[in-house]
Design a protein around this motif. Structure first.
Motif, mmCIF file in Angstrom:
data_model
loop_
_atom_site.group_PDB
_atom_site.id
_atom_site.type_symbol
_atom_site.label_atom_id
_atom_site.label_comp_id
_atom_site.label_asym_id
_atom_site.label_seq_id
_atom_site.Cartn_x
_atom_site.Cartn_y
_atom_site.Cartn_z
ATOM 1 N N ALA A 123 4.233 12.888 -11.021
ATOM 2 C CA ALA A 123 5.593 13.283 -10.649
ATOM 3 C C ALA A 123 6.274 12.201 -9.818
ATOM 4 C CB ALA A 123 5.568 14.599 -9.878
ATOM 5 N N LEU A 124 5.506 11.570 -8.922
ATOM 6 C CA LEU A 124 6.080 10.543 -8.062
ATOM 7 C C LEU A 124 6.342 9.240 -8.810
ATOM 8 C CD1 LEU A 124 3.869 11.221 -4.915
ATOM 9 C CD2 LEU A 124 6.313 11.743 -5.159
ATOM 10 N N ILE A 146 7.588 3.728 -6.946
ATOM 11 C CA ILE A 146 8.162 2.395 -7.146
ATOM 12 C C ILE A 146 9.059 2.017 -5.969
ATOM 13 C CG2 ILE A 146 9.658 1.020 -8.645
ATOM 14 C CD1 ILE A 146 8.677 2.819 -10.968
ATOM 15 N N GLU A 147 9.841 2.979 -5.507
ATOM 16 C CA GLU A 147 10.728 2.722 -4.361
ATOM 17 C C GLU A 147 9.919 2.415 -3.104
ATOM 18 O OE1 GLU A 147 14.282 4.967 -1.792
ATOM 19 O OE2 GLU A 147 13.317 5.971 -3.485
ATOM 20 N N GLN A 148 8.857 3.184 -2.884
ATOM 21 C CA GLN A 148 8.019 2.985 -1.693
ATOM 22 C C GLN A 148 7.346 1.610 -1.722
ATOM 23 O OE1 GLN A 148 7.870 5.124 0.807
ATOM 24 N NE2 GLN A 148 5.853 5.130 1.771
ATOM 25 N N PHE A 186 0.838 -1.196 0.000
ATOM 26 C CA PHE A 186 0.000 0.000 0.000
ATOM 27 C C PHE A 186 0.874 1.247 0.000
ATOM 28 C CE2 PHE A 186 -2.661 3.003 2.717
ATOM 29 C CZ PHE A 186 -3.353 3.517 1.627
ATOM 30 N N VAL A 187 0.612 2.141 -0.981
ATOM 31 C CA VAL A 187 1.358 3.395 -1.088
ATOM 32 C C VAL A 187 0.368 4.554 -0.994
ATOM 33 C CG1 VAL A 187 2.931 4.780 -2.487
ATOM 34 C CG2 VAL A 187 3.055 2.277 -2.582
ATOM 35 N N LEU A 218 3.666 9.365 0.964
ATOM 36 C CA LEU A 218 4.404 10.241 0.071
ATOM 37 C C LEU A 218 3.653 11.555 -0.071
ATOM 38 C CD1 LEU A 218 5.350 7.738 -2.807
ATOM 39 C CD2 LEU A 218 6.800 8.521 -0.914
ATOM 40 N N GLN A 219 4.372 12.609 -0.392
ATOM 41 C CA GLN A 219 3.733 13.905 -0.615
ATOM 42 C C GLN A 219 3.963 14.320 -2.063
ATOM 43 O OE1 GLN A 219 5.119 17.241 1.730
ATOM 44 N NE2 GLN A 219 3.268 18.422 1.347
#
Length: 248
Positions: A188-189, A196-198, A169-170, A182-183
């Protein structure tokens, strides 16, 4: 043939002052597929004022459920925001729509990427067994403006407990900093690799399928980023990796 059915509101959840969910009973509503939508309406002056809403509920649930935001200039959503348990609605049968798993090819992982109420069909899909059986890794990316706009947290946490090695879950919040989220905005993310990293999972044409739902601007911009990554829109006549549904 499409027809209007009578429904009775059995549950109301107010996630905050502008995001709410309605559960309603309609015993005659036919079987539907997770991810589909239908029209919900209110009868007024002999006419039915209606708009399409995705079904958050799963076909095995005893009731149907939608989530909504009252739009100030909307003809229906402010009225829906004012209803209570016991009130009557109209619902169009049968449900329809192509944001469903049998339209999505097999792959190693599947990314469900949503903004706002666009998470609704994904919650319905996640409540079933098919997605967990077909894909090794399942990633839900859910973006909203504020942390209070991220609904169904307990349900998402349940899947994290049930599928700790399969479900990722992101959460994303664009207008405030929130621990664990994430913000920013999804395109953009995706572009900078933070999503992808998260998630800790691959996102490429060889191993991934992506389902997009929500804000049309997000979908358009995310499509461009995904195409730069080598993915393309999935069509029956031309199989690809991206399935989408716009919300307005």
């Amino acid at each position: 043939m499409a027809q209007w059915l009578d429904a009775k509101i059995t549950q109301r959840i107010d996630w905050n002052d502008h995001l709410f969910s309605l559960g309603f009973q309609c015993d005659d509503f036919p079987e539907y597929t997770p991810g589909q939508f239908t029209k919900v309406g209110i009868e007024q002056d002999g006419k039915i004022i209606s708009r399409p809403y995705s079904l958050v509920s799963h076909p095995q649930d005893k009731s149907l459920e939608i989530m909504a935001v009252p739009v100030a200039e909307g003809v229906l959503s402010p009225k829906l925001h004012g209803v209570n348990v016991g009130d009557r609605l109209k619902i169009m049968a049968p449900a329809t729509g192509f944001l469903v798993l049998h339209e999505v090819p097999d792959s190693r992982n599947i990314w469900l990427i949503a903004t706002g109420t666009g998470v609704g069909p994904f919650l319905s899909i996640l409540a079933g067994t098919e997605i967990w059986q077909r894909y090794e890794q399942v990633i839900l990316v859910y973006a909203a403006r504020h942390a209070s706009d991220l609904a169904y947290g307990e349900l998402i946490a349940k899947w994290q407990d049930e599928y700790p090695n399969q479900f990722h879950f992101v959460p994303i919040v664009s207008r405030e900093k929130v621990n664990g989220a994430l913000q920013g905005r999804i395109p953009a993310l995706l572009s900078n690799g933070n999503i992808i990293e998260q998630a800790g999972q691959t996102l490429d044409a060889e191993q991934s399928q992506v389902m997009l739902c929500g804000n049309p601007q997000m979908i358009e911009e995310a499509m461009l980023v995904l195409k730069d990554m080598g993915l393309k829109k999935h069509l029956r006549r031309s199989p690809g990796q991206i399935t989408q549904e716009r919300y307005w």
